[in-house]
Design a protein around this motif. Sequence first.
Motif, PDB file in Angstrom:
ATOM      1  N   LEU A   1       1.783   0.603 -42.686  1.00  0.00           N
ATOM      2  CA  LEU A   1       2.909   0.777 -43.593  1.00  0.00           C
ATOM      3  C   LEU A   1       4.081  -0.131 -43.226  1.00  0.00           C
ATOM      4  CD1 LEU A   1       3.794   2.351 -46.057  1.00  0.00           C
ATOM      5  CD2 LEU A   1       4.662   4.123 -44.543  1.00  0.00           C
ATOM      6  N   CYS A   2       4.314  -0.329 -41.937  1.00  0.00           N
ATOM      7  CA  CYS A   2       5.407  -1.206 -41.517  1.00  0.00           C
ATOM      8  C   CYS A   2       5.151  -2.647 -41.959  1.00  0.00           C
ATOM      9  CB  CYS A   2       5.573  -1.136 -39.998  1.00  0.00           C
ATOM     10  SG  CYS A   2       7.000  -2.026 -39.383  1.00  0.00           S
ATOM     11  N   PHE A   3       3.911  -3.092 -41.869  1.00  0.00           N
ATOM     12  CA  PHE A   3       3.553  -4.443 -42.319  1.00  0.00           C
ATOM     13  C   PHE A   3       3.769  -4.572 -43.831  1.00  0.00           C
ATOM     14  CE2 PHE A   3       0.529  -7.671 -43.750  1.00  0.00           C
ATOM     15  CZ  PHE A   3       0.851  -8.718 -42.909  1.00  0.00           C
ATOM     16  N   GLU A   4       3.402  -3.532 -44.573  1.00  0.00           N
ATOM     17  CA  GLU A   4       3.590  -3.550 -46.023  1.00  0.00           C
ATOM     18  C   GLU A   4       5.067  -3.596 -46.397  1.00  0.00           C
ATOM     19  OE1 GLU A   4       1.654  -0.293 -47.941  1.00  0.00           O
ATOM     20  OE2 GLU A   4      -0.307  -0.807 -47.118  1.00  0.00           O
ATOM     21  N   LYS A   5       5.894  -2.831 -45.677  1.00  0.00           N
ATOM     22  CA  LYS A   5       7.321  -2.758 -46.010  1.00  0.00           C
ATOM     23  C   LYS A   5       8.118  -3.966 -45.536  1.00  0.00           C
ATOM     24  CE  LYS A   5       8.004   2.228 -46.234  1.00  0.00           C
ATOM     25  NZ  LYS A   5       8.798   3.328 -45.666  1.00  0.00           N
ATOM     26  N   THR A   6       7.589  -4.719 -44.586  1.00  0.00           N
ATOM     27  CA  THR A   6       8.346  -5.868 -44.080  1.00  0.00           C
ATOM     28  C   THR A   6       7.700  -7.188 -44.494  1.00  0.00           C
ATOM     29  OG1 THR A   6       7.208  -5.685 -41.948  1.00  0.00           O
ATOM     30  CG2 THR A   6       9.366  -4.646 -42.130  1.00  0.00           C
ATOM     31  N   ALA A   7       6.591  -7.533 -43.918  1.00  0.00           N
ATOM     32  CA  ALA A   7       6.006  -8.861 -44.128  1.00  0.00           C
ATOM     33  C   ALA A   7       5.620  -9.116 -45.581  1.00  0.00           C
ATOM     34  CB  ALA A   7       4.785  -9.041 -43.224  1.00  0.00           C
ATOM     35  N   LEU A   8       5.027  -8.147 -46.230  1.00  0.00           N
ATOM     36  CA  LEU A   8       4.581  -8.356 -47.611  1.00  0.00           C
ATOM     37  C   LEU A   8       5.739  -8.391 -48.605  1.00  0.00           C
ATOM     38  CD1 LEU A   8       1.326  -6.208 -47.828  1.00  0.00           C
ATOM     39  CD2 LEU A   8       1.564  -8.661 -47.418  1.00  0.00           C
ATOM     40  N   VAL A   9       6.886  -7.840 -48.225  1.00  0.00           N
ATOM     41  CA  VAL A   9       8.058  -7.872 -49.091  1.00  0.00           C
ATOM     42  C   VAL A   9       8.989  -9.007 -48.691  1.00  0.00           C
ATOM     43  CG1 VAL A   9      10.082  -6.584 -49.852  1.00  0.00           C
ATOM     44  CG2 VAL A   9       7.919  -5.401 -49.559  1.00  0.00           C
ATOM     45  N   TRP A  10       9.254  -9.124 -47.415  1.00  0.00           N
ATOM     46  CA  TRP A  10      10.232 -10.104 -46.940  1.00  0.00           C
ATOM     47  C   TRP A  10       9.702 -11.530 -46.984  1.00  0.00           C
ATOM     48  CZ3 TRP A  10      13.083  -7.840 -42.091  1.00  0.00           C
ATOM     49  CH2 TRP A  10      13.636  -6.612 -42.434  1.00  0.00           C
ATOM     50  N   GLY A  11       8.395 -11.729 -46.862  1.00  0.00           N
ATOM     51  CA  GLY A  11       7.821 -13.078 -46.885  1.00  0.00           C
ATOM     52  C   GLY A  11       8.127 -13.829 -48.171  1.00  0.00           C
ATOM     53  N   PRO A  12       7.788 -13.276 -49.334  1.00  0.00           N
ATOM     54  CA  PRO A  12       8.123 -13.959 -50.591  1.00  0.00           C
ATOM     55  C   PRO A  12       9.635 -14.129 -50.792  1.00  0.00           C
ATOM     56  CG  PRO A  12       6.457 -12.295 -50.981  1.00  0.00           C
ATOM     57  CD  PRO A  12       6.924 -12.115 -49.569  1.00  0.00           C
ATOM     58  N   CYS A  13      10.406 -13.136 -50.355  1.00  0.00           N
ATOM     59  CA  CYS A  13      11.870 -13.259 -50.471  1.00  0.00           C
ATOM     60  C   CYS A  13      12.369 -14.424 -49.622  1.00  0.00           C
ATOM     61  CB  CYS A  13      12.544 -11.961 -50.029  1.00  0.00           C
ATOM     62  SG  CYS A  13      12.220 -10.562 -51.118  1.00  0.00           S
ATOM     63  N   LEU A  14      11.846 -14.540 -48.417  1.00  0.00           N
ATOM     64  CA  LEU A  14      12.244 -15.639 -47.534  1.00  0.00           C
ATOM     65  C   LEU A  14      11.884 -16.989 -48.141  1.00  0.00           C
ATOM     66  CD1 LEU A  14      13.314 -16.581 -44.743  1.00  0.00           C
ATOM     67  CD2 LEU A  14      10.958 -16.416 -43.945  1.00  0.00           C
ATOM     68  N   LEU A  15      10.705 -17.092 -48.732  1.00  0.00           N
ATOM     69  CA  LEU A  15      10.302 -18.353 -49.363  1.00  0.00           C
ATOM     70  C   LEU A  15      11.248 -18.733 -50.503  1.00  0.00           C
ATOM     71  CD1 LEU A  15       6.417 -18.131 -49.471  1.00  0.00           C
ATOM     72  CD2 LEU A  15       7.825 -19.706 -48.145  1.00  0.00           C
ATOM     73  N   LEU A  16      11.632 -17.749 -51.312  1.00  0.00           N
ATOM     74  CA  LEU A  16      12.566 -18.053 -52.395  1.00  0.00           C
ATOM     75  C   LEU A  16      13.900 -18.534 -51.851  1.00  0.00           C
ATOM     76  CD1 LEU A  16      13.150 -18.072 -55.430  1.00  0.00           C
ATOM     77  CD2 LEU A  16      14.039 -15.767 -55.151  1.00  0.00           C
ATOM     78  N   TRP A  17      14.431 -17.861 -50.828  1.00  0.00           N
ATOM     79  CA  TRP A  17      15.706 -18.266 -50.245  1.00  0.00           C
ATOM     80  C   TRP A  17      15.613 -19.651 -49.607  1.00  0.00           C
ATOM     81  CZ3 TRP A  17      20.413 -16.210 -50.890  1.00  0.00           C
ATOM     82  CH2 TRP A  17      20.489 -14.934 -51.419  1.00  0.00           C
ATOM     83  N   LEU A  18      14.464 -19.965 -48.995  1.00  0.00           N
ATOM     84  CA  LEU A  18      14.307 -21.284 -48.368  1.00  0.00           C
ATOM     85  C   LEU A  18      14.220 -22.407 -49.392  1.00  0.00           C
ATOM     86  CD1 LEU A  18      11.807 -20.550 -45.452  1.00  0.00           C
ATOM     87  CD2 LEU A  18      14.247 -21.123 -45.268  1.00  0.00           C
ATOM     88  N   PHE A  19      13.577 -22.154 -50.533  1.00  0.00           N
ATOM     89  CA  PHE A  19      13.401 -23.195 -51.540  1.00  0.00           C
ATOM     90  C   PHE A  19      14.498 -23.217 -52.604  1.00  0.00           C
ATOM     91  CE2 PHE A  19       9.015 -23.058 -49.913  1.00  0.00           C
ATOM     92  CZ  PHE A  19       8.864 -24.406 -49.648  1.00  0.00           C
ATOM     93  N   THR A  20      15.468 -22.330 -52.511  1.00  0.00           N
ATOM     94  CA  THR A  20      16.572 -22.317 -53.464  1.00  0.00           C
ATOM     95  C   THR A  20      17.378 -23.612 -53.470  1.00  0.00           C
ATOM     96  OG1 THR A  20      16.720 -19.930 -53.548  1.00  0.00           O
ATOM     97  CG2 THR A  20      18.718 -21.139 -54.091  1.00  0.00           C
ATOM     98  N   PRO A  21      17.702 -24.200 -52.297  1.00  0.00           N
ATOM     99  CA  PRO A  21      18.430 -25.480 -52.362  1.00  0.00           C
ATOM    100  C   PRO A  21      17.671 -26.564 -53.125  1.00  0.00           C
ATOM    101  CG  PRO A  21      18.546 -24.585 -50.157  1.00  0.00           C
ATOM    102  CD  PRO A  21      17.580 -23.726 -50.914  1.00  0.00           C
ATOM    103  N   LEU A  22      16.352 -26.611 -52.964  1.00  0.00           N
ATOM    104  CA  LEU A  22      15.547 -27.580 -53.708  1.00  0.00           C
ATOM    105  C   LEU A  22      15.615 -27.290 -55.206  1.00  0.00           C
ATOM    106  CD1 LEU A  22      13.523 -29.940 -53.721  1.00  0.00           C
ATOM    107  CD2 LEU A  22      11.724 -28.222 -53.468  1.00  0.00           C
TER     108      LEU A  22
END
Length: 123
Positions: free
Chosen positions: A29-50
């Motif tokens: 459950l911890c993996f589902e609540k963190t990595a599976l949610v935060w990973g896509p969010c992090l990618l969006l934030w990283l590629f926002t300047p581009l």
Amino acid sequence: MSSDEDGFCNFSFWDSNISWDTDNPRLPLCFEKTALVWGPCLLLWLFTPLELFVIFSSKCRDVPWGFTNTTKLSLNLVLIVLSVTSFVWSLTLSMAGEKVYPVDLWTPAVTSATFVLTLVLLI
């Protein structure tokens, strides 16, 4: 890994006994609540300047407000409301004295901020 009662999630982040060494695999459950949610969010934030660079350097910036864009905007607003509601609910439970783990506060906050960023990029 054993669960940590006073940790970030109250569950282990990764447990190979329930994900790999079993006939019925599932993710912790911890993996589902963190990595599976935060990973896509992090990618969006990283590629926002581009994305902002592409938007501002484009000669045709005006996007027509047709059915597709209006639907995207509406669904994004619904997702923002759901994420903020989840955050407020966890915060209310925490203030009422119930045990709320940090993951239950941080995940809705991260998703809310990401959906607001998506709304800004849509507009």
